[in-house]
Write a protein that holds these residues in place. Sequence first.
Motif, PDB file in Angstrom:
ATOM      1  N   TYR A  38       0.829  -1.194   0.000  1.00  0.00           N
ATOM      2  CA  TYR A  38       0.000   0.000   0.000  1.00  0.00           C
ATOM      3  C   TYR A  38       0.867   1.248   0.000  1.00  0.00           C
ATOM      4  O   TYR A  38       1.928   1.288   0.616  1.00  0.00           O
TER       5      TYR A  38
ATOM      6  N   ARG B  18      -5.746   8.168   2.600  1.00  0.00           N
ATOM      7  CA  ARG B  18      -5.973   6.755   2.923  1.00  0.00           C
ATOM      8  C   ARG B  18      -4.950   5.872   2.212  1.00  0.00           C
ATOM      9  O   ARG B  18      -4.453   6.225   1.146  1.00  0.00           O
ATOM     10  N   PRO B  19      -4.649   4.701   2.778  1.00  0.00           N
ATOM     11  CA  PRO B  19      -3.772   3.754   2.073  1.00  0.00           C
ATOM     12  C   PRO B  19      -4.438   3.274   0.784  1.00  0.00           C
ATOM     13  O   PRO B  19      -5.647   3.030   0.752  1.00  0.00           O
TER      14      PRO B  19
ATOM     15  N   PHE C   9       0.377  -5.500   8.944  1.00  0.00           N
ATOM     16  CA  PHE C   9       1.188  -4.530   8.227  1.00  0.00           C
ATOM     17  C   PHE C   9       2.583  -4.403   8.807  1.00  0.00           C
ATOM     18  O   PHE C   9       2.804  -4.593  10.005  1.00  0.00           O
TER      19      PHE C   9
ATOM     20  N   ASP D 177     -19.825   9.830  -4.497  1.00  0.00           N
ATOM     21  CA  ASP D 177     -18.600   9.099  -4.216  1.00  0.00           C
ATOM     22  C   ASP D 177     -18.945   7.660  -3.866  1.00  0.00           C
ATOM     23  O   ASP D 177     -19.664   7.399  -2.912  1.00  0.00           O
TER      24      ASP D 177
ATOM     25  N   VAL E  91     -15.343   3.920   0.085  1.00  0.00           N
ATOM     26  CA  VAL E  91     -15.640   3.715   1.493  1.00  0.00           C
ATOM     27  C   VAL E  91     -15.702   5.082   2.185  1.00  0.00           C
ATOM     28  O   VAL E  91     -14.816   5.918   1.973  1.00  0.00           O
TER      29      VAL E  91
ATOM     30  N   TYR F  87     -13.504  -4.380   7.383  1.00  0.00           N
ATOM     31  CA  TYR F  87     -12.412  -4.458   8.348  1.00  0.00           C
ATOM     32  C   TYR F  87     -12.277  -3.129   9.099  1.00  0.00           C
ATOM     33  O   TYR F  87     -12.485  -2.064   8.525  1.00  0.00           O
TER      34      TYR F  87
ATOM     35  N   TYR G 289      -9.267  -1.089  11.280  1.00  0.00           N
ATOM     36  CA  TYR G 289      -7.859  -1.013  11.662  1.00  0.00           C
ATOM     37  C   TYR G 289      -7.647   0.264  12.464  1.00  0.00           C
ATOM     38  O   TYR G 289      -8.407   1.221  12.364  1.00  0.00           O
TER      39      TYR G 289
ATOM     40  N   PRO H 287      -1.119   0.322   9.746  1.00  0.00           N
ATOM     41  CA  PRO H 287      -2.427  -0.015  10.320  1.00  0.00           C
ATOM     42  C   PRO H 287      -2.356  -1.311  11.116  1.00  0.00           C
ATOM     43  O   PRO H 287      -1.673  -2.252  10.719  1.00  0.00           O
TER      44      PRO H 287
ATOM     45  N   LEU I 128      -9.300   3.352  10.837  1.00  0.00           N
ATOM     46  CA  LEU I 128      -9.538   3.132   9.418  1.00  0.00           C
ATOM     47  C   LEU I 128     -10.497   1.969   9.215  1.00  0.00           C
ATOM     48  O   LEU I 128     -10.418   0.950   9.887  1.00  0.00           O
TER      49      LEU I 128
ATOM     50  N   GLN J 246      -8.599  -4.764  -0.633  1.00  0.00           N
ATOM     51  CA  GLN J 246      -9.266  -3.977   0.390  1.00  0.00           C
ATOM     52  C   GLN J 246      -9.157  -2.506   0.036  1.00  0.00           C
ATOM     53  O   GLN J 246      -8.068  -2.004  -0.225  1.00  0.00           O
TER      54      GLN J 246
ATOM     55  N   PHE K  22      -9.686   1.257   1.405  1.00  0.00           N
ATOM     56  CA  PHE K  22      -9.745   1.944   2.686  1.00  0.00           C
ATOM     57  C   PHE K  22     -10.577   3.219   2.618  1.00  0.00           C
ATOM     58  O   PHE K  22     -10.641   3.886   1.583  1.00  0.00           O
ATOM     59  N   GLY K  23     -11.196   3.523   3.746  1.00  0.00           N
ATOM     60  CA  GLY K  23     -11.869   4.792   3.894  1.00  0.00           C
ATOM     61  C   GLY K  23     -10.879   5.867   4.330  1.00  0.00           C
ATOM     62  O   GLY K  23      -9.703   5.569   4.566  1.00  0.00           O
ATOM     63  N   PRO K  24     -11.341   7.114   4.467  1.00  0.00           N
ATOM     64  CA  PRO K  24     -10.456   8.215   4.827  1.00  0.00           C
ATOM     65  C   PRO K  24     -10.044   8.210   6.287  1.00  0.00           C
ATOM     66  O   PRO K  24      -9.112   8.904   6.675  1.00  0.00           O
TER      67      PRO K  24
END
Lengths: 114, 113
Positions: A36, A43-44, A104, B1, B4, B33, B35, B43, B91, B102, B104-106
């Motif tokens: 990532y 975000r990642p 990670f 948008d 996520v 998920y 994190y 994460p 996250l 996966q 990710f959201g902000p």
Amino acid sequence: GENVEQHPSTLSVQEGDSAVIKCTYSDSASNYFPWYKQELGKRPQLIIDIRSNVGEKKDQRIAVTLNKTAKHFSLHITETQPEDSAVYFCAASLGGTSYGKLTFGQGTILTVHP
Amino acid sequence: DTGVSQDPRHKITKRGQNVTFRCDPISEHNRLYWYRQTLGQGPEFLTYFQNEAQLEKSRLLSDRFSAERPKGSFSTLEIQRTEQGDSAMYLCASSLSPYNEQFFGPGTRLTVL
């Protein structure tokens, strides 16, 4: 549980050079390894991934190699550009019911100087 | 948008208060998920859901943390009696299946004073 170690923690290169980031994992049952990229305050985002039945995968300037015997995998970025500057995280996932649960690494701050 | 989304984006609270975060995954994504990410770290897995079923919870997670995904769509993460050590970015990520990427959201940045 799984443990992922990532090196180096910081990497500074000149534009056009190559960058290599290495990760090792502890659980031989891990079989999915994504990378990532996370820009500051964002975000990642997945940039490339590899599964354990493959030794190498390439996508334009980015490649990932996997050595299951040694339990390590690496990210290679060629012809680096300033926009490659970010934090890069490797991760590993076990198989079975835990598939998708990512562990990670600590991250590598990559700086590409123009 | 169609990505996520997470709400709120920032939360400042006092020690001892309860907080709740919401995550809306990408539509039709079965896996969700949670994190936690602290400054300078990757994460850290907290918990995940397959549809509405919570499949695993990190052993590092105290019983002050609880998560739900009641209808297999959005999810909430609640932290009771917050502590300063809970300060972090939380996250959420979702994927179509365990074998897919996966997204990710902000994140929700929590600050406990």
